[in-house]
Design an enzyme around this catalytic site. Structure first.
Site, mmCIF file in Angstrom:
data_model
loop_
_atom_site.group_PDB
_atom_site.id
_atom_site.type_symbol
_atom_site.label_atom_id
_atom_site.label_comp_id
_atom_site.label_asym_id
_atom_site.label_seq_id
_atom_site.Cartn_x
_atom_site.Cartn_y
_atom_site.Cartn_z
ATOM 1 N N ARG A 201 0.366 4.137 0.974
ATOM 2 C CA ARG A 201 0.261 5.014 2.152
ATOM 3 C C ARG A 201 1.094 4.514 3.321
ATOM 4 O O ARG A 201 1.279 5.217 4.317
ATOM 5 C CB ARG A 201 -1.209 5.108 2.591
ATOM 6 C CG ARG A 201 -2.129 5.639 1.515
ATOM 7 C CD ARG A 201 -3.577 5.373 1.855
ATOM 8 N NE ARG A 201 -3.862 3.935 1.917
ATOM 9 C CZ ARG A 201 -5.026 3.411 2.262
ATOM 10 N NH1 ARG A 201 -6.032 4.196 2.584
ATOM 11 N NH2 ARG A 201 -5.204 2.103 2.279
ATOM 12 N N HIS B 107 -1.877 -3.126 8.248
ATOM 13 C CA HIS B 107 -2.440 -1.778 8.422
ATOM 14 C C HIS B 107 -3.956 -1.823 8.287
ATOM 15 O O HIS B 107 -4.494 -2.586 7.482
ATOM 16 C CB HIS B 107 -1.825 -0.794 7.423
ATOM 17 C CG HIS B 107 -2.210 -1.031 5.996
ATOM 18 N ND1 HIS B 107 -3.164 -0.278 5.339
ATOM 19 C CD2 HIS B 107 -1.803 -1.965 5.109
ATOM 20 C CE1 HIS B 107 -3.297 -0.720 4.107
ATOM 21 N NE2 HIS B 107 -2.494 -1.747 3.934
ATOM 22 N N ASP C 58 0.830 -1.211 0.000
ATOM 23 C CA ASP C 58 0.000 0.000 0.000
ATOM 24 C C ASP C 58 0.869 1.267 0.000
ATOM 25 O O ASP C 58 1.760 1.417 0.845
ATOM 26 C CB ASP C 58 -0.908 -0.031 1.240
ATOM 27 C CG ASP C 58 -2.002 1.023 1.189
ATOM 28 O OD1 ASP C 58 -1.666 2.208 1.017
ATOM 29 O OD2 ASP C 58 -3.174 0.654 1.323
ATOM 30 N N CYS D 206 -6.798 -1.931 4.862
ATOM 31 C CA CYS D 206 -5.992 -2.620 3.853
ATOM 32 C C CYS D 206 -6.908 -3.166 2.751
ATOM 33 O O CYS D 206 -7.833 -3.937 3.023
ATOM 34 C CB CYS D 206 -5.217 -3.769 4.511
ATOM 35 S SG CYS D 206 -4.186 -4.704 3.364
HETATM 36 CO CO CO Z 1 -2.692 -3.225 2.537
#
Ligand code: CO
Length: 210
Positions: free
Chosen positions: A45, A97, A43, A100
């Protein structure tokens, strides 16, 4: 994001590093001895180094969709083997996280083509913890709990490997596996403080290989 801008950023970054230490890159080129292996999600972020505030050379990083450690994935298995046996990292971190997309996709009924087999590993985590998860009425809370339980199960997958079992045996308190979660909504990194002794007490006899 302008690709040309990235190369300008790079020139600026080099100048900043050299202004502080003219030998910075010369020293980096001498080799690496990171203390931590970080296994996280791809990801965009969840930027491993930035959220931990660490520098180049500090952390060996592996990222894939939903921070998975499938037993048959040569990629993550090679990373663990290299980091533990050769780099001799002291800590292996699996960091999931909240929010997700991989976890979200695994909670839905949809044919996602080549992603199906990858996401099936997350569905298997759901099945292992179905009683607990089905008892959570609020969908967002259930989603967040699956993120945490997935981290727990991927840590267990890390502990199934021979390299990690040997490190625990040979290095005692000098070596440890950790399960963390990053909260995208607050920026906070949370240690799940997973009680591995308790989780593994009935199953380690099945998975012990050394
Ligand atoms: Co993720």
């Amino acid at each position: 994001m302008n690709i040309k801008k990235i190369f300008e950023n790079n020139e600026q970054w080099i100048a900043e590093k050299l202004a502080l230490d003219k030998d910075y890159f010369m020293n980096l080129s001498q080799g690496q001895s990171p203390d931590i292996l970080y296994i996280g999600c791809s990801d965009s972020r969840v930027t491993a180094e930035e959220l931990m505030g660490v520098q180049p050379g500090d952390v060996f990083v592996h990222r894939n969709i939903a921070n998975m450690v499938p037993n048959t994935d040569l990629n993550v298995q090679s990373v663990i083997n290299f980091a533990v046996r050769h780099l001799k990292v002291k800590h292996v971190v699996v960091c999931g996280h909240y929010y997700c997309g991989g976890i979200k996709a695994a909670m839905q009924s949809a044919d996602l083509g080549i992603l199906n087999s990858w996401l099936r590993n997350i569905r298997d985590v759901y099945r292992l913890h179905q009683d607990e998860l089905d008892a959570i009425i609020d969908e967002e809370e259930r989603y967040k709990r699956l993120v945490e339980l997935n981290v727990q199960e991927q840590c267990v997958n890390v502990i199934k490997t021979a390299s990690v079992q040997r490190a625990y045996q040979d290095r005692g308190n000098e070596f440890m596996v950790h399960g963390w979660v990053f909260d995208v909504r607050t920026g906070k990194l949370v240690d799940l403080n997973i009680d591995f002794d308790n989780i593994l007490k009935n199953i380690m006899k099945i998975y012990r290989i050394i």
